[in-house]
Design an enzyme around this catalytic site. Sequence first.
Site, PDB file in Angstrom:
ATOM      1  N   LYS A  58      23.942  21.324  25.939  1.00  0.00           N
ATOM      2  CA  LYS A  58      23.035  20.321  25.374  1.00  0.00           C
ATOM      3  C   LYS A  58      22.923  19.098  26.287  1.00  0.00           C
ATOM      4  CE  LYS A  58      22.651  23.326  22.886  1.00  0.00           C
ATOM      5  NZ  LYS A  58      23.392  24.571  22.833  1.00  0.00           N
ATOM      6  N   GLY A 122      49.262  31.952  23.135  1.00  0.00           N
ATOM      7  CA  GLY A 122      50.032  32.356  21.956  1.00  0.00           C
ATOM      8  C   GLY A 122      49.926  33.851  21.725  1.00  0.00           C
ATOM      9  N   VAL A 192      19.790  33.580  23.156  1.00  0.00           N
ATOM     10  CA  VAL A 192      19.959  32.138  22.984  1.00  0.00           C
ATOM     11  C   VAL A 192      20.387  31.453  24.287  1.00  0.00           C
ATOM     12  CG1 VAL A 192      20.849  30.432  21.371  1.00  0.00           C
ATOM     13  CG2 VAL A 192      20.866  32.803  20.732  1.00  0.00           C
ATOM     14  N   GLU A 212      14.516  41.088  29.656  1.00  0.00           N
ATOM     15  CA  GLU A 212      15.016  41.392  28.307  1.00  0.00           C
ATOM     16  C   GLU A 212      14.824  42.871  28.001  1.00  0.00           C
ATOM     17  OE1 GLU A 212      16.644  39.930  25.590  1.00  0.00           O
ATOM     18  OE2 GLU A 212      16.368  41.952  24.824  1.00  0.00           O
ATOM     19  N   ASP A 320      34.533  33.129  16.257  1.00  0.00           N
ATOM     20  CA  ASP A 320      33.884  34.179  17.051  1.00  0.00           C
ATOM     21  C   ASP A 320      34.681  35.482  17.107  1.00  0.00           C
ATOM     22  OD1 ASP A 320      31.898  32.363  17.649  1.00  0.00           O
ATOM     23  OD2 ASP A 320      32.081  32.549  19.827  1.00  0.00           O
ATOM     24  N   HIS A 452       7.052   8.403   5.348  1.00  0.00           N
ATOM     25  CA  HIS A 452       5.867   8.519   6.213  1.00  0.00           C
ATOM     26  C   HIS A 452       5.917   7.425   7.264  1.00  0.00           C
ATOM     27  CE1 HIS A 452       1.769   9.214   7.490  1.00  0.00           C
ATOM     28  NE2 HIS A 452       1.576   7.911   7.424  1.00  0.00           N
TER      29      HIS A 452
HETATM   30  P1  FAD Z   1      36.185  29.293  21.001  1.00  0.00           P
HETATM   31  O1  FAD Z   1      35.363  28.073  21.029  1.00  0.00           O
HETATM   32  O2  FAD Z   1      35.886  30.354  22.001  1.00  0.00           O
HETATM   33  O3  FAD Z   1      37.686  28.803  21.169  1.00  0.00           O
HETATM   34  C1  FAD Z   1      38.753  29.682  21.294  1.00  0.00           C
HETATM   35  C2  FAD Z   1      39.858  28.993  22.060  1.00  0.00           C
HETATM   36  O4  FAD Z   1      41.036  29.770  21.933  1.00  0.00           O
HETATM   37  C3  FAD Z   1      39.586  28.876  23.547  1.00  0.00           C
HETATM   38  O5  FAD Z   1      39.930  27.583  24.001  1.00  0.00           O
HETATM   39  C4  FAD Z   1      40.500  29.916  24.178  1.00  0.00           C
HETATM   40  O6  FAD Z   1      40.917  29.583  25.485  1.00  0.00           O
HETATM   41  C5  FAD Z   1      41.665  29.892  23.210  1.00  0.00           C
HETATM   42  N1  FAD Z   1      42.470  31.100  23.158  1.00  0.00           N
HETATM   43  C6  FAD Z   1      42.069  32.402  23.115  1.00  0.00           C
HETATM   44  N2  FAD Z   1      43.135  33.226  23.007  1.00  0.00           N
HETATM   45  C7  FAD Z   1      44.230  32.426  22.985  1.00  0.00           C
HETATM   46  C8  FAD Z   1      45.623  32.678  22.902  1.00  0.00           C
HETATM   47  N3  FAD Z   1      46.101  33.922  22.794  1.00  0.00           N
HETATM   48  N4  FAD Z   1      46.461  31.616  22.923  1.00  0.00           N
HETATM   49  C9  FAD Z   1      45.987  30.349  23.025  1.00  0.00           C
HETATM   50  N5  FAD Z   1      44.687  30.051  23.126  1.00  0.00           N
HETATM   51  C10 FAD Z   1      43.818  31.082  23.084  1.00  0.00           C
HETATM   52  N6  FAD Z   1      27.235  27.527  18.941  1.00  0.00           N
HETATM   53  C11 FAD Z   1      26.571  26.649  18.152  1.00  0.00           C
HETATM   54  O7  FAD Z   1      26.813  26.621  16.940  1.00  0.00           O
HETATM   55  N7  FAD Z   1      25.656  25.767  18.670  1.00  0.00           N
HETATM   56  C12 FAD Z   1      25.361  25.756  19.994  1.00  0.00           C
HETATM   57  O8  FAD Z   1      24.537  24.951  20.428  1.00  0.00           O
HETATM   58  C13 FAD Z   1      26.026  26.671  20.842  1.00  0.00           C
HETATM   59  N8  FAD Z   1      25.767  26.681  22.170  1.00  0.00           N
HETATM   60  C14 FAD Z   1      26.457  27.551  22.982  1.00  0.00           C
HETATM   61  C15 FAD Z   1      26.153  27.549  24.345  1.00  0.00           C
HETATM   62  C16 FAD Z   1      26.818  28.422  25.192  1.00  0.00           C
HETATM   63  C17 FAD Z   1      26.493  28.409  26.668  1.00  0.00           C
HETATM   64  C18 FAD Z   1      27.825  29.290  24.669  1.00  0.00           C
HETATM   65  C19 FAD Z   1      28.585  30.207  25.580  1.00  0.00           C
HETATM   66  C20 FAD Z   1      28.127  29.298  23.326  1.00  0.00           C
HETATM   67  C21 FAD Z   1      27.431  28.437  22.456  1.00  0.00           C
HETATM   68  N9  FAD Z   1      27.667  28.418  21.081  1.00  0.00           N
HETATM   69  C22 FAD Z   1      26.978  27.553  20.264  1.00  0.00           C
HETATM   70  C23 FAD Z   1      28.670  29.308  20.469  1.00  0.00           C
HETATM   71  C24 FAD Z   1      29.973  28.530  20.218  1.00  0.00           C
HETATM   72  O9  FAD Z   1      30.436  28.014  21.436  1.00  0.00           O
HETATM   73  C25 FAD Z   1      31.005  29.443  19.586  1.00  0.00           C
HETATM   74  O10 FAD Z   1      30.477  30.053  18.444  1.00  0.00           O
HETATM   75  C26 FAD Z   1      32.247  28.650  19.195  1.00  0.00           C
HETATM   76  O11 FAD Z   1      32.825  28.012  20.309  1.00  0.00           O
HETATM   77  C27 FAD Z   1      33.286  29.572  18.539  1.00  0.00           C
HETATM   78  O12 FAD Z   1      34.410  28.828  18.203  1.00  0.00           O
HETATM   79  P2  FAD Z   1      35.856  29.498  18.116  1.00  0.00           P
HETATM   80  O13 FAD Z   1      36.770  28.397  17.723  1.00  0.00           O
HETATM   81  O14 FAD Z   1      35.786  30.710  17.278  1.00  0.00           O
HETATM   82  O15 FAD Z   1      36.163  30.012  19.587  1.00  0.00           O
HETATM   83  P1  NAD Z   2      22.223  37.038  22.595  1.00  0.00           P
HETATM   84  O1  NAD Z   2      22.734  38.134  21.767  1.00  0.00           O
HETATM   85  O2  NAD Z   2      21.580  35.862  21.958  1.00  0.00           O
HETATM   86  O3  NAD Z   2      21.149  37.622  23.643  1.00  0.00           O
HETATM   87  C1  NAD Z   2      21.461  38.637  24.547  1.00  0.00           C
HETATM   88  C2  NAD Z   2      20.191  39.364  24.937  1.00  0.00           C
HETATM   89  O4  NAD Z   2      20.474  40.191  26.060  1.00  0.00           O
HETATM   90  C3  NAD Z   2      19.664  40.267  23.842  1.00  0.00           C
HETATM   91  O5  NAD Z   2      18.327  39.928  23.547  1.00  0.00           O
HETATM   92  C4  NAD Z   2      19.808  41.685  24.431  1.00  0.00           C
HETATM   93  O6  NAD Z   2      18.776  42.551  24.020  1.00  0.00           O
HETATM   94  C5  NAD Z   2      19.727  41.403  25.928  1.00  0.00           C
HETATM   95  N1  NAD Z   2      20.346  42.453  26.784  1.00  0.00           N
HETATM   96  C6  NAD Z   2      21.527  43.083  26.606  1.00  0.00           C
HETATM   97  N2  NAD Z   2      21.772  43.947  27.629  1.00  0.00           N
HETATM   98  C7  NAD Z   2      20.716  43.846  28.490  1.00  0.00           C
HETATM   99  C8  NAD Z   2      20.378  44.475  29.739  1.00  0.00           C
HETATM  100  N3  NAD Z   2      21.166  45.370  30.332  1.00  0.00           N
HETATM  101  N4  NAD Z   2      19.209  44.129  30.344  1.00  0.00           N
HETATM  102  C9  NAD Z   2      18.383  43.212  29.781  1.00  0.00           C
HETATM  103  N5  NAD Z   2      18.667  42.593  28.586  1.00  0.00           N
HETATM  104  C10 NAD Z   2      19.810  42.893  27.954  1.00  0.00           C
HETATM  105  O7  NAD Z   2      23.460  36.592  23.521  1.00  0.00           O
HETATM  106  P2  NAD Z   2      23.691  35.315  24.458  1.00  0.00           P
HETATM  107  O8  NAD Z   2      22.418  34.663  24.776  1.00  0.00           O
HETATM  108  O9  NAD Z   2      24.566  35.808  25.553  1.00  0.00           O
HETATM  109  O10 NAD Z   2      24.521  34.366  23.528  1.00  0.00           O
HETATM  110  C11 NAD Z   2      25.740  34.827  22.932  1.00  0.00           C
HETATM  111  C12 NAD Z   2      25.986  34.154  21.618  1.00  0.00           C
HETATM  112  O11 NAD Z   2      26.420  32.798  21.827  1.00  0.00           O
HETATM  113  C13 NAD Z   2      24.742  34.012  20.747  1.00  0.00           C
HETATM  114  O12 NAD Z   2      24.488  35.181  20.039  1.00  0.00           O
HETATM  115  C14 NAD Z   2      25.155  32.899  19.835  1.00  0.00           C
HETATM  116  O13 NAD Z   2      25.957  33.421  18.808  1.00  0.00           O
HETATM  117  C15 NAD Z   2      25.993  32.006  20.739  1.00  0.00           C
HETATM  118  N6  NAD Z   2      25.153  30.888  21.214  1.00  0.00           N
HETATM  119  C16 NAD Z   2      24.590  30.061  20.297  1.00  0.00           C
HETATM  120  C17 NAD Z   2      23.783  29.023  20.720  1.00  0.00           C
HETATM  121  C18 NAD Z   2      23.154  28.130  19.700  1.00  0.00           C
HETATM  122  O14 NAD Z   2      23.569  28.157  18.563  1.00  0.00           O
HETATM  123  N7  NAD Z   2      22.166  27.321  20.060  1.00  0.00           N
HETATM  124  C19 NAD Z   2      23.551  28.817  22.068  1.00  0.00           C
HETATM  125  C20 NAD Z   2      24.125  29.701  22.975  1.00  0.00           C
HETATM  126  C21 NAD Z   2      24.944  30.727  22.532  1.00  0.00           C
END
Ligand code: FAD
Ligand code: NAD
Length: 475
Positions: A58, A122, A192, A212, A320, A452
């Site tokens: 963001k 952990g 996404v 895609e 996740d 408004h």
């Molecule tokens: P995580 O955030 O993955 O945290 C898990 C943590 O546990 C990590 O720090 C990891 O290192 C640690 N860990 C793992 N195993 C162990 C272990 N054995 N011991 C100790 N530590 C460990 N979601 C949204 O809602 N809005 C968004 O705008 C959005 N944007 C995103 C953009 C990107 C580029 C990506 C990749 C993801 C985005 N997401 C977004 C998804 C969001 O980041 C995840 O859904 C969220 O972080 C999940 O939270 P979590 O706590 O389950 O796991």
């Molecule tokens: P995604 O599931 O949103 O999109 C992955 C896309 O890749 C799909 O449309 C799929 O059909 C395509 N694909 C898969 N294999 C392919 C191939 N071989 N060739 C071409 N296309 C292929 O996954 P993402 O964008 O990696 O994001 C992962 C997750 O992270 C999201 O599902 C979401 O849960 C989270 N996320 C959330 C936000 C947000 O909330 N704004 C932002 C970023 C990520």
Amino acid sequence: MAEKFDVIVIGGGPGGYVSAIRAAQLGLKTACIDMYSDRDGKASPGGTCLNVGCIPSKALLDSSKHFHHLQHDFSAHGISVKDAGIDVPTMIARKDGVVKKLTGGVSQLLKGNKVAFYHGKGRLKAGRQVEVSPADGGEAVQLEADNVILASGSVPIQIPNVAVDGEFIVDNVGALDFDHVPENLGVIGAGVIGLELGSVWSRLGSKVTLLEALPDFLAMADKDVSKQAAREFKKQGLDVRLGAMVKGAEVSKGKVNVTVEDAKGASKHSFDRLLVSVGRKPYTDGLLAEDSGVRLTDRGQIDVDAQSKTSAPGVWAIGDCVRGPMLAHKASEEGMAVAELIAGKPAHIHFDTVPWVVYTDPEIAWVGKTEQELEAAGASYRAGSFPFAANGRALAGGHPAGMVKILADSETDEILGVHIFGANASELIAECVVAMEFQGSSEDLARIIHAHPTLSEAVHEAALHLDGRAIHRGN
Ligand code: FAD
Ligand code: NAD
């Protein structure tokens, strides 16, 4: 001897750190273990979300939006700027600063709530014994607890024949850290991450091609939203190729050569950088000892029931690494609910009202069912919509694209889904989530006074339209 806690949380992302803080607030002796290290090897709690996900993406979306507006939209306001430029290292440093502030804030919050923090990996053993291998390579520490919450998050999916090297072929981590604007950026997956990070670099000048595999664009969104979004993004210069399955990629002489298969057969494409964003998978490597008693599903998720209980007594899992959408707010809500259940309080999560937001420009946001889901279920529903082009505030602000669409039950009028494509959709969706949480009707939204001129009047008008009485559009 193992130190004893009421609650041990493994993982310090938005699921883990939130559940640890809530457990501590409820008077439980709590530990949180997180293994993430920043570039200097220091602890950086906040997980994917704060370090390499929601927040840094963001920050770059906002920076690149300013640059894009400066170049394309300011002149309409009579504002002229000469020699506009983008200094990528400064933009990246600002993003890093935002991340540092927030991860430092999480450390402070954990400390302030007296959560014992362990920087290391952990591993859950039988009987809720947890072994921590410190990140600094020190001797393993033994802990135990009445309850253990697993919140280990997710990692990017890799595809065969496409090796992420962190420089030419990157995942989200690399795409948040380019040191220059790549001339040609290929993106595998128009999901996404592909759309958000593709937008960042496109706004800064990259020619972005999204490959895609699926035949439909943004299939999980409502069909009217994905149709309008496809049109807008094309106008912005994002080149989305549907039905394009990537078969392999190799780096040669500073270029990434990608093999793609579509209806016309195999073709080759060359890019300066390639982003792989084809989804994420639960991360459980090294988390569970053989005798932990925790079962995984065949998709590699930690198997949980509706209350986030795993197959091992006193062991819970959230975020996740379990079923449901991979979203930060879903992880946090599960974390709070589990802490409250452990403390003997009631808690429940409505998975039907988890909002989704895609932070493109315009933004896409929705809650509840899409029209195609309702059609497939044979549901009886009515739809109302309102275009931002007829909203005074949207025009004044220069954001005429998009619309609000509301779906409600034909008989009871209960809201079944709301879909917004437009400026500030991420904020506008909140009132719709509240309405759905209270099992509100479209009439409820129609009878609520909206200020408004605001963009929220489009939500009001869409609700009025559902009943054939919108004021500012032909019914
Ligand atoms: P995580 O955030 O993955 O945290 C898990 C943590 O546990 C990590 O720090 C990891 O290192 C640690 N860990 C793992 N195993 C162990 C272990 N054995 N011991 C100790 N530590 C460990 N979601 C949204 O809602 N809005 C968004 O705008 C959005 N944007 C995103 C953009 C990107 C580029 C990506 C990749 C993801 C985005 N997401 C977004 C998804 C969001 O980041 C995840 O859904 C969220 O972080 C999940 O939270 P979590 O706590 O389950 O796991
Ligand atoms: P995604 O599931 O949103 O999109 C992955 C896309 O890749 C799909 O449309 C799929 O059909 C395509 N694909 C898969 N294999 C392919 C191939 N071989 N060739 C071409 N296309 C292929 O996954 P993402 O964008 O990696 O994001 C992962 C997750 O992270 C999201 O599902 C979401 O849960 C989270 N996320 C959330 C936000 C947000 O909330 N704004 C932002 C970023 C990520």
